[in-house]
Enzyme design. Sequence first.
Site, PDB file in Angstrom:
ATOM      1  N   GLY A  70       0.786  -1.015   0.165  1.00 11.03           N
ATOM      2  CA  GLY A  70      -0.564  -0.227  -0.555  1.00 11.03           C
ATOM      3  C   GLY A  70       0.593   1.515   0.005  1.00 11.03           C
ATOM      4  O   GLY A  70       2.095   1.229   0.447  1.00 11.03           O
ATOM      5  N   CYS A  97       5.111  -5.745   1.557  1.00 15.76           N
ATOM      6  CA  CYS A  97       5.838  -5.075   1.036  1.00 15.76           C
ATOM      7  C   CYS A  97       5.286  -3.764   2.694  1.00 15.76           C
ATOM      8  O   CYS A  97       5.383  -3.552   4.106  1.00 15.76           O
ATOM      9  CB  CYS A  97       5.678  -4.049   0.514  1.00 15.76           C
ATOM     10  SG  CYS A  97       5.757  -2.624   0.223  1.00 15.76           S
ATOM     11  N   TYR A  98       3.868  -3.084   2.455  1.00 15.38           N
ATOM     12  CA  TYR A  98       3.708  -2.798   3.800  1.00 15.38           C
ATOM     13  C   TYR A  98       2.773  -3.447   4.392  1.00 15.38           C
ATOM     14  O   TYR A  98       3.040  -2.942   5.756  1.00 15.38           O
ATOM     15  CB  TYR A  98       2.545  -1.542   3.249  1.00 15.38           C
ATOM     16  CG  TYR A  98       1.620  -0.541   4.098  1.00 15.38           C
ATOM     17  CD1 TYR A  98       2.032   0.541   4.451  1.00 15.38           C
ATOM     18  CD2 TYR A  98       0.505  -1.316   5.223  1.00 15.38           C
ATOM     19  CE1 TYR A  98       1.725   1.146   5.578  1.00 15.38           C
ATOM     20  CE2 TYR A  98      -0.488  -0.593   5.791  1.00 15.38           C
ATOM     21  CZ  TYR A  98       0.134   1.238   5.872  1.00 15.38           C
ATOM     22  OH  TYR A  98      -0.542   1.258   7.710  1.00 15.38           O
ATOM     23  N   HIS A 188       8.292  -7.483  -3.402  1.00 14.79           N
ATOM     24  CA  HIS A 188       6.454  -8.238  -3.842  1.00 14.79           C
ATOM     25  C   HIS A 188       6.763  -9.304  -4.559  1.00 14.79           C
ATOM     26  O   HIS A 188       7.367  -9.483  -5.660  1.00 14.79           O
ATOM     27  CB  HIS A 188       6.328  -7.665  -5.186  1.00 14.79           C
ATOM     28  CG  HIS A 188       5.934  -5.471  -4.623  1.00 14.79           C
ATOM     29  ND1 HIS A 188       4.317  -5.128  -4.129  1.00 14.79           N
ATOM     30  CD2 HIS A 188       6.500  -4.824  -4.140  1.00 14.79           C
ATOM     31  CE1 HIS A 188       4.308  -4.200  -3.701  1.00 14.79           C
ATOM     32  NE2 HIS A 188       5.441  -3.546  -3.932  1.00 14.79           N
ATOM     33  N   GLU A 190       4.334 -11.415  -6.005  1.00 18.48           N
ATOM     34  CA  GLU A 190       3.575 -11.124  -7.155  1.00 18.48           C
ATOM     35  C   GLU A 190       4.211 -11.004  -8.282  1.00 18.48           C
ATOM     36  O   GLU A 190       3.217 -11.359  -9.844  1.00 18.48           O
ATOM     37  CB  GLU A 190       1.904 -10.183  -6.811  1.00 18.48           C
ATOM     38  CG  GLU A 190       2.611  -9.208  -6.493  1.00 18.48           C
ATOM     39  CD  GLU A 190       2.937  -8.778  -5.374  1.00 18.48           C
ATOM     40  OE1 GLU A 190       3.798  -9.188  -4.394  1.00 18.48           O
ATOM     41  OE2 GLU A 190       2.820  -7.549  -5.396  1.00 18.48           O
ATOM     42  N   ASP A 246     -17.691 -12.398 -21.416  1.00 17.55           N
ATOM     43  CA  ASP A 246     -18.635 -12.487 -20.114  1.00 17.55           C
ATOM     44  C   ASP A 246     -20.046 -12.958 -19.726  1.00 17.55           C
ATOM     45  O   ASP A 246     -20.394 -13.928 -19.259  1.00 17.55           O
ATOM     46  CB  ASP A 246     -18.396 -10.965 -19.399  1.00 17.55           C
ATOM     47  CG  ASP A 246     -17.411 -10.431 -19.141  1.00 17.55           C
ATOM     48  OD1 ASP A 246     -15.973 -11.744 -19.592  1.00 17.55           O
ATOM     49  OD2 ASP A 246     -16.815  -9.477 -19.183  1.00 17.55           O
ATOM     50  N   LYS A 393     -11.222 -12.102 -15.495  1.00 20.33           N
ATOM     51  CA  LYS A 393     -10.662 -11.662 -17.015  1.00 20.33           C
ATOM     52  C   LYS A 393     -11.059 -13.663 -17.528  1.00 20.33           C
ATOM     53  O   LYS A 393     -11.431 -13.781 -17.880  1.00 20.33           O
ATOM     54  CB  LYS A 393     -11.011 -10.862 -17.420  1.00 20.33           C
ATOM     55  CG  LYS A 393     -10.819 -10.951 -19.074  1.00 20.33           C
ATOM     56  CD  LYS A 393     -12.433  -9.586 -19.160  1.00 20.33           C
ATOM     57  CE  LYS A 393     -13.012  -9.986 -20.625  1.00 20.33           C
ATOM     58  NZ  LYS A 393     -13.969  -9.389 -20.831  1.00 20.33           N
TER      59      LYS A 393
END
Length: 537
Positions: A70, A97-98, A188, A190, A246, A393
């Site tokens: 964040g 991180c944060y 990070h 990710e 979708d 998605k």
Amino acid sequence: MATGATMQEHQGKARSELGGVVVLDFGGQYTQLIARRIREQNVFSAILPCTAALEEIRQYAPAGIVLSGGPSSVYDSDAPKCDPAILAMGVPVLGICYGMQWITHALGGKVEKAERREYGRAQLQVKCENGPSGSLLFLGVPQSLRIWNSHGDHVLELPPGFCATGHTDNAIAALEDPERKIYAVQFHVEVNHTESGTELLRNFLFRVCKAEPKWSGSAFIEETTEAIRTKVGQGGAICALSGGVDSTVAAVLVHRAMGDRLTNIFVNTGMLRKNEFRDTLEMLRDRLGLRVIGVDASDRFLERLAGVTDPERKRKIIGREFIAVFAEEAQKLQKGDAQGGIGWLVQGTLYPDVIESVSVKGPSATIKSHHNVGGLPENMPFALIEPLRDLFKDEVRRIGKDLGLPDEILLKHPFPGPGLAVRLLGEITREHLHTLQEADAIVVEEIRRAGLYSKVWQAFAVLLPVRSVGVMGDYRTYGLTVAVRVVESDDAMTADWVRLPGEVLERMSTRIVNEVRGVTRVVYDISSKPPSTIEWE
Ligand code: XMP
């Protein structure tokens, strides 16, 4: 309008059986990416705001909790916080991180403002100090890793009971208390730029949390079909179908559960692509076996749009008219329905739309007013079925594939709700719409011919009300301009224009000017998003 709370409650029950991971959001730009990375390991993940109550978190019966990054500092007066009780639940926690700074601060360690902001690449030395030998998080991972950072503050003193398991040149970059199963990294895991990021996440999921990989396409299809069947009982449902991925995946899922008690409505606004109304209807009815009412409402849309040039007004008129047509059709159906009424409305809402409204950041500012059928009149007696509201998605595409949908639908480029109206600048007339449809069909045909259709995000034509001089044969012409827009993107939040081969551009240009009456000039749009948007209006 009634809400789909009961449907969601049912899905909530299924979620608690998945034993997934709750990601608590501190407003980080990568929070969604964390959730997707976890799901890529077939473990369910749900994002909640960091302020979520313990009770809400417990409803998911999570195998683990991840605290996101964040933009704040723990010392900011409005610094986002979790309930510290999550650290004593006995559920493994990974702070990123944060998230790491908040854990440190909350458990009595010390965080300080760094002299130098660490941003981008850094080298991590894996090392376990003071703690038991080896770290489950770093098991099997090289001792030196290229990592990706983005932080200002850093950890100066560890909280009691913690050991540092990794450093960069500047700071402590990983820490843990294996007894309490609390782990944290300053970088990070990710993002793709972090070496072994996936292994670190897998270690957390499978070694620390002992999560089970229960989140799969076929399990999702079975559970969702069953949940819809149980919930809907004998009632009927309707769906606004556009032929996009979708709404089609949502309709096919609901059709599996309800059969022909689901009626789909496909509206021709007059602003669809060339032959799209005919081809899509045929595909939905004949190849997918769906019950679809095709409503050709192009005349009334064009009447409402006569003389309108302002982009936002065009969007609003189309949104309103769409809802009016849909509501009329729904009412007709309800009157004619002998089996106890239509109580449900199917929508293809995706997880990012859901997260947007729960994020600590709140809904982001409206840049353009996108439309779906969310604005139905108050008095319509429908509850929502949103079978895709837990999916990203790319997951929708995978589910669509598992459901046997053809590539024509799965790989179809996104198409805006207002259709060609936002690609036809100035007033919308039948003649100009026809010109745009013809030019657009050539752009798409040439992109397909070059084998690029599935490689680019979108490829389309835009008609500009700008006349310029041309010469054809012995005649001087004074015709319109077509702009060709081809972009690549991962999620439409950012996009870059595609460096098309010269021959492809040349074929498009020659064909458009020769084959589409009234066009004398073709230009290629070389703007990226930001600062431009993908669509022109
Ligand atoms: P922009 O133009 O904002 O578009 O960069 C981002 C993506 O969204 C699509 N788009 C829409 N989709 N209703 C939709 O369903 C809309 O009103 C709308 N406007 C833009 C656009 O095609 C691109 O993929």
